[in-house]
Design an enzyme around this catalytic site. Structure first.
Site, PDB file in Angstrom:
ATOM      1  N   SER A 220       0.855  -1.187   0.000  1.00 46.67           N
ATOM      2  CA  SER A 220       0.000   0.000   0.000  1.00 46.67           C
ATOM      3  C   SER A 220       0.891   1.238   0.000  1.00 46.67           C
ATOM      4  CB  SER A 220      -0.941  -0.004   1.204  1.00 46.67           C
ATOM      5  OG  SER A 220      -0.234  -0.169   2.418  1.00 46.67           O
ATOM      6  N   GLY A 222      -0.314   4.678   0.020  1.00 45.16           N
ATOM      7  CA  GLY A 222      -1.003   5.914   0.358  1.00 45.16           C
ATOM      8  C   GLY A 222      -1.651   6.554  -0.863  1.00 45.16           C
ATOM      9  N   GLY A 225      -1.535   4.884  -4.368  1.00 45.08           N
ATOM     10  CA  GLY A 225      -2.245   3.651  -4.685  1.00 45.08           C
ATOM     11  C   GLY A 225      -1.611   2.428  -4.066  1.00 45.08           C
ATOM     12  N   GLY A 251      -5.704   1.202   4.972  1.00 47.22           N
ATOM     13  CA  GLY A 251      -4.883   0.065   4.541  1.00 47.22           C
ATOM     14  C   GLY A 251      -5.501  -1.271   4.905  1.00 47.22           C
ATOM     15  N   ASP A 252      -6.200  -1.312   6.031  1.00 47.47           N
ATOM     16  CA  ASP A 252      -6.881  -2.542   6.437  1.00 47.47           C
ATOM     17  C   ASP A 252      -8.038  -2.854   5.494  1.00 47.47           C
ATOM     18  OD1 ASP A 252      -5.149  -2.325   8.627  1.00 47.47           O
ATOM     19  OD2 ASP A 252      -6.657  -1.237   9.786  1.00 47.47           O
TER      20      ASP A 252
END
Length: 314
Positions: A220, A222, A225, A251-252
């Site tokens: 990930s 931020g 993308g 992110g989860d």
């Protein structure tokens, strides 16, 4: 079904203020509480999207009782392991431009027996799962190889296993070769012990991990993308969000969408797109809210197998 293990869950309080100024009194414009912890967030968004999931987590103290009530209210199936300590309360301070300042408590100190009960419960539930995922930091007392042990025990049962953590627990887990890992940019740089300024550097680092036995590395990035790397592919996906509210748990949600896509038979590129869409939708919501189906509508998404690998990451 996707089983999540969160050794260090939390009650997450999100407070919105106009501008954070150190040492001053602030008046919150609004606040909310949500069940938290990385694996809990994965299960929350899966439940919100009507996907089968069970969250395994320790529960102790008054915050633990509140956490169970919040999970029940959100319709998240969970298996609780009673512990002597108290579940942590984390605070996120949110500003109107989307800037998030987090204050995370350490969590309860787990005994060896309590850590063992968490592993046992997760491995038992793995018998009916498509994926098992171990997520987040470890509380005091938990062995640094807890996720590595989980990987070995779940993999021996023929079930896919994913890990999203950092530091020593992530290093140990990677050495045990889970099916999938989802570091962010900084965590991947920590894993390979050097800076990764460009998208190509991220790809190369992920390829090295794939060569060492990890089937899927999803990074990930931020605002930039996410990049998914396998032995066959390097796929990049990004979404455009013009009015972010909170990055907590995004992110989860991305990991949840990716695993949901893979568990339902989507090709890796489509599964990554699902993950980025879910993560982007989370950014449009307050606090650590997770997206429902309607929140996914209208978000522009770009996906490519030939991105500009010279691009310098922000």
């Amino acid at each position: 079904m996707i089983v999540t293990l969160t050794p260090n869950p939390s009650v997450d309080r999100s407070v919105m203020i106009d501008d954070l100024r150190r040492g001053e009194v602030h008046r919150a414009s609004e606040s909310r509480i949500d069940p938290g912890g990385k694996g809990v967030n994965v299960s929350r968004v899966l439940a919100a999207q009507s996907a089968a999931t069970v969250a395994v987590l320790p529960i102790g103290g008054p915050e633990g009782h509140l956490l169970e009530e919040l999970l029940d209210a959100a319709g998240v199936a969970h298996h609780s392991v009673s512990v002597a300590g108290t579940v942590r309360m984390n605070i996120s301070v949110l500003e109107p431009d989307g800037t998030t300042t987090k204050l995370n408590e350490p969590g309860p100190t787990l005994t060896d027996d309590e850590a063992g009960l968490l592993l046992d419960a997760t491995v038992t539930l793995a018998a009916g799962a498509d994926w098992v995922v171990g997520c987040g930091s470890l509380p005091p007392g938990a062995p640094a190889d807890l996720y590595a042990t989980l990987v070995g025990q779940v993999r021996d049962r023929g079930v896919h296993v994913a890990v999203d953590s950092s530091g020593a627990p992530m290093v140990a887990a990677v050495a045990a070769r889970p099916t999938l890992i989802k570091p962010n940019h900084e965590e991947l740089a920590e894993l390979v012990d050097h800076d990764l300024p460009t998208l190509g550097d991220v790809r190369d680092a992920a390829r090295d991990l794939v060569a060492d036995g990890i089937e899927v590395v999803a990074v990930s990035l931020g605002k930039d993308g996410a990049l998914l790397v396998t032995a066959q592919d390097a796929v990049h996906a990004a979404a455009t969000i013009t009015a972010p509210l909170s990055t907590v748990g995004a992110g989860d949600c991305m990991l949840a969408g990716l695993l949901h896509g893979l568990s339902t038979g989507q090709p890796t590129a489509d599964a990554l797109a699902t993950g980025v869409l879910w993560g982007a939708a989370a950014v449009t919501l307050p606090g650590s809210s997770v997206p429902a189906p309607d929140d996914l509508l209208g978000i522009p998404l770009e996906i490519t197998t030939s991105p500009d690998f010279t691009y310098r990451l922000t």
